[in-house]
Design a protein around this motif. Structure first.
Motif, PDB file in Angstrom:
ATOM      1  N   ILE A 147      -5.651   7.323  -3.312  1.00 46.51           N
ATOM      2  CA  ILE A 147      -6.497   7.829  -2.319  1.00 46.51           C
ATOM      3  C   ILE A 147      -8.076   7.518  -2.611  1.00 46.51           C
ATOM      4  CG2 ILE A 147      -7.256  10.028  -1.548  1.00 46.51           C
ATOM      5  CD1 ILE A 147      -4.450  10.826  -1.676  1.00 46.51           C
ATOM      6  N   LEU A 148      -8.294   7.485  -3.860  1.00 45.97           N
ATOM      7  CA  LEU A 148      -9.603   7.518  -4.268  1.00 45.97           C
ATOM      8  C   LEU A 148     -10.098   6.146  -4.140  1.00 45.97           C
ATOM      9  CD1 LEU A 148      -9.571   9.288  -7.969  1.00 45.97           C
ATOM     10  CD2 LEU A 148     -10.863  10.062  -5.666  1.00 45.97           C
ATOM     11  N   LEU A 149      -9.245   5.072  -4.532  1.00 46.87           N
ATOM     12  CA  LEU A 149      -9.781   3.496  -4.174  1.00 46.87           C
ATOM     13  C   LEU A 149      -9.919   3.485  -2.659  1.00 46.87           C
ATOM     14  CD1 LEU A 149     -10.047   0.714  -5.513  1.00 46.87           C
ATOM     15  CD2 LEU A 149      -7.612   0.512  -5.325  1.00 46.87           C
ATOM     16  N   THR A 150      -9.000   3.824  -1.779  1.00 46.77           N
ATOM     17  CA  THR A 150      -9.114   3.830  -0.182  1.00 46.77           C
ATOM     18  C   THR A 150     -10.355   4.445   0.242  1.00 46.77           C
ATOM     19  OG1 THR A 150      -6.610   3.770  -0.218  1.00 46.77           O
ATOM     20  CG2 THR A 150      -8.042   3.986   1.647  1.00 46.77           C
ATOM     21  N   TYR A 158       0.697  -1.221  -0.121  1.00 45.03           N
ATOM     22  CA  TYR A 158       0.061   0.042  -0.029  1.00 45.03           C
ATOM     23  C   TYR A 158       0.836   1.212  -0.114  1.00 45.03           C
ATOM     24  CZ  TYR A 158      -3.587   3.194   1.330  1.00 45.03           C
ATOM     25  OH  TYR A 158      -4.435   4.571   1.322  1.00 45.03           O
ATOM     26  N   ARG A 159       1.990   1.252   0.800  1.00 49.87           N
ATOM     27  CA  ARG A 159       2.871   2.320   0.808  1.00 49.87           C
ATOM     28  C   ARG A 159       3.525   2.709  -0.619  1.00 49.87           C
ATOM     29  NH1 ARG A 159       4.857   0.301   5.820  1.00 49.87           N
ATOM     30  NH2 ARG A 159       6.613  -0.442   4.824  1.00 49.87           N
ATOM     31  N   SER A 160       3.852   1.454  -1.243  1.00 49.17           N
ATOM     32  CA  SER A 160       4.583   1.913  -2.449  1.00 49.17           C
ATOM     33  C   SER A 160       3.395   2.348  -3.446  1.00 49.17           C
ATOM     34  CB  SER A 160       4.950   0.266  -2.926  1.00 49.17           C
ATOM     35  OG  SER A 160       5.450   0.458  -4.323  1.00 49.17           O
ATOM     36  N   ALA A 161       2.354   1.717  -3.499  1.00 48.78           N
ATOM     37  CA  ALA A 161       1.154   2.105  -4.397  1.00 48.78           C
ATOM     38  C   ALA A 161       0.550   3.725  -4.156  1.00 48.78           C
ATOM     39  CB  ALA A 161      -0.022   1.394  -4.171  1.00 48.78           C
TER      40      ALA A 161
END
Length: 462
Positions: free
Chosen positions: A42-45, A30-33
């Motif tokens: 951010i939108l996907l989260t 997640y940090r890499s993405a």
């Protein structure tokens, strides 16, 4: 052995170990993405967070506001549950179409088989034949028919439907493209008709001392289908996940979807996943590089079908009934549209496509239709033209964003200059788009350096 060498095990134990390592590594991924695609992440989260809290918001606030204050096009718990069901199906079809590149137009057949497996193993259907079995079910001992818990039915549905997928894939191994699509289309039409017409079966079989004779046996319930079907049941808590359970069934579907995503992502980045993608790009080249195309395509059909079996079993148990009318050819097309709009090959994209189209089909279009009828303008009901709307959306997408909402990086690079630049940047390569915007010398067909027209004879001489 060097410290950097890692021993890779085999068998189910190694697979579960890898699964655990993948879950632990999700934070690092997640940090890499987030570093590479900040806005997209951010939108996907935000969408995932909204999906997790929305069932509670709807149950305690939004549904009452929409009923009593102002009507809003908000999905109810049934629609949200079907969002998870169709998302599971879309993830499975993405394995076949997105990963392996095999066009399957009969995917609804596996959905139907999974539903009828749940119906046969958790209903009073077989009581007419004197078959009675109750094991760890909430209905209690002495119930008529066969009643197994959903937790046992689910793996059985996976095995049965995966076997059906392999049986479909076996005779189609030599077919590609349109021919494969036609065969799968026929399979998708045959299976619901079989379930619809096996309502009055007469069999007479004599072989020496063996004498089997049955008359007018209803195997599948015919047009009426099978009902009632036991809902999923959580032991020790006495919780049922049926159509009356509200947000509980939604969260149950989210859990099942989460498991499906973890399994699909592990398959995508495994050896078999790379083999699928090699076959998708060039089956002949993959075979020359040592990929067993027969086994790999059979696994694609079987594993992709198993997801539809899970979705079908959940649908039947959630609704408490199933019939062949639920499994029309349009369902296969609908799921295929979901993965095209969402982004073929991207798991998160196909989930977004499934949620979006389910919302449009089950909530937005009926809402607009009700508003049109209330306005007394005499306009057509948009809910009656849902596939016309899908067609227009597809035309718009193919013109302006052919890669879908959240495309796979490779597919985005193939279909857009921006995607190619992003892929080259991610690989550390210098961004060079000359081959996209400018034709090589002497090969421009329209500019000042265009080649002269060639006759057929001249081309043959070349």
């Amino acid at each position: 052995m060097s410290g950097a060498t890692k021993v890779i095990g085999t068998g189910p134990g190694a697979w579960f170990s890898h699964l655990g390592e993948s879950i632990v590594a999700m934070e690092r991924g997640y940090r890499s993405a987030f570093r590479q695609h900040r806005l997209r992440t951010i939108l996907l989260t935000g969408l995932i967070a909204l999906g997790l809290i929305y069932p509670l918001l709807d149950n305690y606030f939004l549904s009452g506001f929409s009923r009593n204050v102002f009507p809003l096009p908000l999905p109810d718990p049934t629609v949200m549950t079907f969002m998870t069901i169709f998302a599971i199906m879309a993830v499975g079809l993405n394995i076949v179409v997105g990963f392996a590149g095999l066009l399957d137009l009969g995917y609804v057949a596996f959905y139907a088989i999974g539903a009828y497996v749940a119906a046969f193993l958790s209903s009073p259907h077989w009581a007419a034949l004197g078959l009675n079995l109750t094991f760890m079910s909430h209905v209690g001992p002495g119930a008529q028919g066969i009643h197994l818990p959903f937790w046992i039915i689910l793996p059985l549905a996976v095995v049965v439907v995966a076997t059906a997928g392999a049986l479909l894939g076996a005779p189609t191994l030599r077919l590609r493209g349109d021919y494969l699509a036609i065969v799968t289309l026929g399979f998708g039409e045959i299976v619901p008709l079989v379930f619809k017409n096996l309502s009055s079966i007469t069999i007479s079989f004599n072989l020496g001392p063996i004498n089997i004779a049955v008359a007018n046996v209803n195997l599948t319930g015919g047009v009426q289908g099978v009902n009632p079907i036991d809902p999923p049941f959580l032991p020790f808590f006495n919780v049922l996940f049926d159509s009356r359970s509200g947000p509980l069934a939604v969260y149950f579907g989210i859990v099942m979807l989460g498991v499906a995503v973890v399994v699909a992502r592990n398959l995508q980045f495994s050896r078999i996943g790379r083999a699928w993608m090699a076959i998708r790009e060039d089956e002949t080249a993959a075979a020359m590089m040592g990929v067993n195309t027969v086994r790999t395509k059979l696994l694609a059909f079987a594993l992709g079908a198993s997801f539809a079996g899970v979705a079908g079993a959940f649908q039947a148990a959630y609704l408490g009934a199933t019939t062949s009318d639920f499994f029309a050819f349009s369902t296969s097309i609908l799921v295929l549209i979901m993965i095209i709009l969402g982004g073929i090959g991207n798991i998160w994209g196909v989930i977004l496509g499934a949620v979006t189209l389910t919302y449009v089909n089950a909530t937005l279009l009926p809402y607009l239709g009700q508003r049109v009828q209330d306005s007394a303008l005499g306009l057509p009901n948009p809910a009656q033209y849902n596939f016309l709307v899908y067609g227009l959306v597809l035309l718009f997408m193919m013109r302006f964003r052919p890669q879908g909402f959240l495309p796979d990086r490779q597919r985005e690079a193939e279909l857009s200059v921006a995607g190619l630049a992003e892929a080259e940047t991610a690989l550390g390569m210098p961004v060079d788009l000359d081959n996209v915007s400018v034709a090589p010398p002497g090969q421009d067909e329209t500019g000042a350096e265009s080649r002269e027209a060639e006759t057929i004879e001249e081309a043959r001489d070349l």
